[in-house]
Design a protein around this motif. Sequence first.
Motif, PDB file in Angstrom:
ATOM      1  N   VAL A 102       0.858  -1.188   0.000  1.00  0.00           N
ATOM      2  CA  VAL A 102       0.000   0.000   0.000  1.00  0.00           C
ATOM      3  C   VAL A 102       0.897   1.242   0.000  1.00  0.00           C
ATOM      4  O   VAL A 102       2.039   1.192   0.463  1.00  0.00           O
ATOM      5  CB  VAL A 102      -0.946   0.040   1.223  1.00  0.00           C
ATOM      6  N   ARG A 103       0.356   2.322  -0.522  1.00  0.00           N
ATOM      7  CA  ARG A 103       1.088   3.591  -0.524  1.00  0.00           C
ATOM      8  C   ARG A 103       0.433   4.536   0.482  1.00  0.00           C
ATOM      9  O   ARG A 103      -0.797   4.657   0.530  1.00  0.00           O
ATOM     10  CB  ARG A 103       1.101   4.217  -1.914  1.00  0.00           C
ATOM     11  N   VAL A 104       1.275   5.191   1.293  1.00  0.00           N
ATOM     12  CA  VAL A 104       0.799   6.134   2.304  1.00  0.00           C
ATOM     13  C   VAL A 104       1.438   7.487   2.023  1.00  0.00           C
ATOM     14  O   VAL A 104       2.676   7.601   1.981  1.00  0.00           O
ATOM     15  CB  VAL A 104       1.171   5.665   3.730  1.00  0.00           C
ATOM     16  N   VAL A 105       0.611   8.505   1.833  1.00  0.00           N
ATOM     17  CA  VAL A 105       1.112   9.837   1.483  1.00  0.00           C
ATOM     18  C   VAL A 105       0.582  10.843   2.497  1.00  0.00           C
ATOM     19  O   VAL A 105      -0.631  10.979   2.686  1.00  0.00           O
ATOM     20  CB  VAL A 105       0.676  10.246   0.059  1.00  0.00           C
ATOM     21  N   GLY A 106       1.505  11.543   3.148  1.00  0.00           N
ATOM     22  CA  GLY A 106       1.115  12.594   4.081  1.00  0.00           C
ATOM     23  C   GLY A 106       1.156  13.953   3.417  1.00  0.00           C
ATOM     24  O   GLY A 106       2.053  14.232   2.611  1.00  0.00           O
ATOM     25  N   ASP A 132      -7.876   9.646   4.376  1.00  0.00           N
ATOM     26  CA  ASP A 132      -8.115   9.482   5.822  1.00  0.00           C
ATOM     27  C   ASP A 132      -8.798   8.164   6.175  1.00  0.00           C
ATOM     28  O   ASP A 132      -9.471   8.061   7.202  1.00  0.00           O
ATOM     29  CB  ASP A 132      -8.915  10.663   6.384  1.00  0.00           C
ATOM     30  N   GLU A 133      -8.651   7.158   5.331  1.00  0.00           N
ATOM     31  CA  GLU A 133      -9.144   5.816   5.666  1.00  0.00           C
ATOM     32  C   GLU A 133      -8.249   4.778   4.999  1.00  0.00           C
ATOM     33  O   GLU A 133      -8.177   4.696   3.774  1.00  0.00           O
ATOM     34  CB  GLU A 133     -10.587   5.603   5.232  1.00  0.00           C
ATOM     35  N   LEU A 134      -7.582   3.968   5.832  1.00  0.00           N
ATOM     36  CA  LEU A 134      -6.740   2.878   5.348  1.00  0.00           C
ATOM     37  C   LEU A 134      -7.438   1.563   5.661  1.00  0.00           C
ATOM     38  O   LEU A 134      -7.776   1.290   6.819  1.00  0.00           O
ATOM     39  CB  LEU A 134      -5.373   2.920   6.041  1.00  0.00           C
ATOM     40  N   ARG A 202      -8.538   6.962   9.845  1.00  0.00           N
ATOM     41  CA  ARG A 202      -9.144   5.746  10.391  1.00  0.00           C
ATOM     42  C   ARG A 202      -8.509   4.525   9.752  1.00  0.00           C
ATOM     43  O   ARG A 202      -8.315   4.477   8.535  1.00  0.00           O
ATOM     44  CB  ARG A 202     -10.654   5.762  10.125  1.00  0.00           C
ATOM     45  N   LEU A 203      -8.175   3.546  10.583  1.00  0.00           N
ATOM     46  CA  LEU A 203      -7.662   2.265  10.116  1.00  0.00           C
ATOM     47  C   LEU A 203      -8.757   1.220  10.268  1.00  0.00           C
ATOM     48  O   LEU A 203      -9.270   1.017  11.372  1.00  0.00           O
ATOM     49  CB  LEU A 203      -6.427   1.857  10.923  1.00  0.00           C
ATOM     50  N   VAL A 204      -9.107   0.571   9.177  1.00  0.00           N
ATOM     51  CA  VAL A 204     -10.121  -0.486   9.197  1.00  0.00           C
ATOM     52  C   VAL A 204      -9.442  -1.805   8.830  1.00  0.00           C
ATOM     53  O   VAL A 204      -8.932  -1.954   7.715  1.00  0.00           O
ATOM     54  CB  VAL A 204     -11.273  -0.192   8.220  1.00  0.00           C
ATOM     55  N   ILE A 205      -9.435  -2.736   9.763  1.00  0.00           N
ATOM     56  CA  ILE A 205      -8.875  -4.067   9.504  1.00  0.00           C
ATOM     57  C   ILE A 205     -10.041  -5.040   9.390  1.00  0.00           C
ATOM     58  O   ILE A 205     -10.866  -5.143  10.309  1.00  0.00           O
ATOM     59  CB  ILE A 205      -7.926  -4.504  10.634  1.00  0.00           C
ATOM     60  N   GLU A 206     -10.118  -5.740   8.278  1.00  0.00           N
ATOM     61  CA  GLU A 206     -11.268  -6.592   8.011  1.00  0.00           C
ATOM     62  C   GLU A 206     -10.820  -7.943   7.464  1.00  0.00           C
ATOM     63  O   GLU A 206      -9.638  -8.156   7.158  1.00  0.00           O
ATOM     64  CB  GLU A 206     -12.205  -5.903   7.012  1.00  0.00           C
ATOM     65  N   THR A 207     -11.751  -8.841   7.349  1.00  0.00           N
ATOM     66  CA  THR A 207     -11.441 -10.154   6.780  1.00  0.00           C
ATOM     67  C   THR A 207     -11.216 -10.020   5.287  1.00  0.00           C
ATOM     68  O   THR A 207     -11.557  -9.006   4.669  1.00  0.00           O
ATOM     69  CB  THR A 207     -12.585 -11.140   7.044  1.00  0.00           C
ATOM     70  N   GLU A 208     -10.653 -11.061   4.685  1.00  0.00           N
ATOM     71  CA  GLU A 208     -10.398 -11.026   3.250  1.00  0.00           C
ATOM     72  C   GLU A 208     -11.699 -10.901   2.467  1.00  0.00           C
ATOM     73  O   GLU A 208     -11.760 -10.160   1.471  1.00  0.00           O
ATOM     74  CB  GLU A 208      -9.639 -12.288   2.822  1.00  0.00           C
ATOM     75  N   GLU A 209     -12.741 -11.588   2.903  1.00  0.00           N
ATOM     76  CA  GLU A 209     -14.029 -11.512   2.213  1.00  0.00           C
ATOM     77  C   GLU A 209     -14.602 -10.092   2.286  1.00  0.00           C
ATOM     78  O   GLU A 209     -15.105  -9.561   1.275  1.00  0.00           O
ATOM     79  CB  GLU A 209     -15.027 -12.505   2.828  1.00  0.00           C
TER      80      GLU A 209
END
Length: 224
Positions: A102-106, A132-134, A202-209
């Motif tokens: 992933v690319r993160v740009v500030g 503002d959402e990864l 915001r960081l959202v960690i989710e399942t692969e599905e």
Amino acid sequence: MSAIIEQASSFASEIDNLILLILVLGGFWFLVAEIVLFVFIFKFRRSKNRKAKYISGTRKEEKRWLNWPHYMIIVCDLVIIFFAIKVWYDIKQHLPPAQEVVRVVGRQWSWQFVHPGLDKQLGTDDDVETVDELRLKVDTLYHFKLESRDVLHSFSVPVFRLKQDAVPGRVFTGWFEPTKTGTYDIQCAEMCGMGHGMMHARLVIETEEEHDKWLEGRAKSLGG
């Protein structure tokens, strides 16, 4: 430490254990020093029948009160240095193979994230950009390409125990592996101007599905 702030990355426990080690060893010597101080205060407190005695500190039996504690503290320091170098190598120097990138740009004052699309490859036409959402998949090892478009920023993810400066003109490659689903904070930990306090994401960690479903939804919305 994990009881105070959640752990959500594969190396978060290493950081917490190192901090705990420093706390325990430093706290032990602090308590020893305070106990010795108060014992001496009460034992040698002012008395009409006690006279002060000059101690040069050159006699062998006097030196051991300095030398032995000194040697023991050096041993504790060496233990801390050993584990600190190990953690530094595991997290900063060793770059395990990535499953995705992933690319993160500030920039002042927001975070831009570029996710690989359904082809799982960054830098192709189906990349998904967000502000503002990864969004990440749990139990997936990511490389992140961190950069800044204007001034110095610091990419901070407390639940990952991750903080890395974003320097203008440079691209930093790091890694993380999310281990727990949920929604968490991303911060800028470097003063970057008058809007610094508003630069959070915001960081959202989710399942692969769940992640694939989100990517499909973004692809349909862009196609439409």
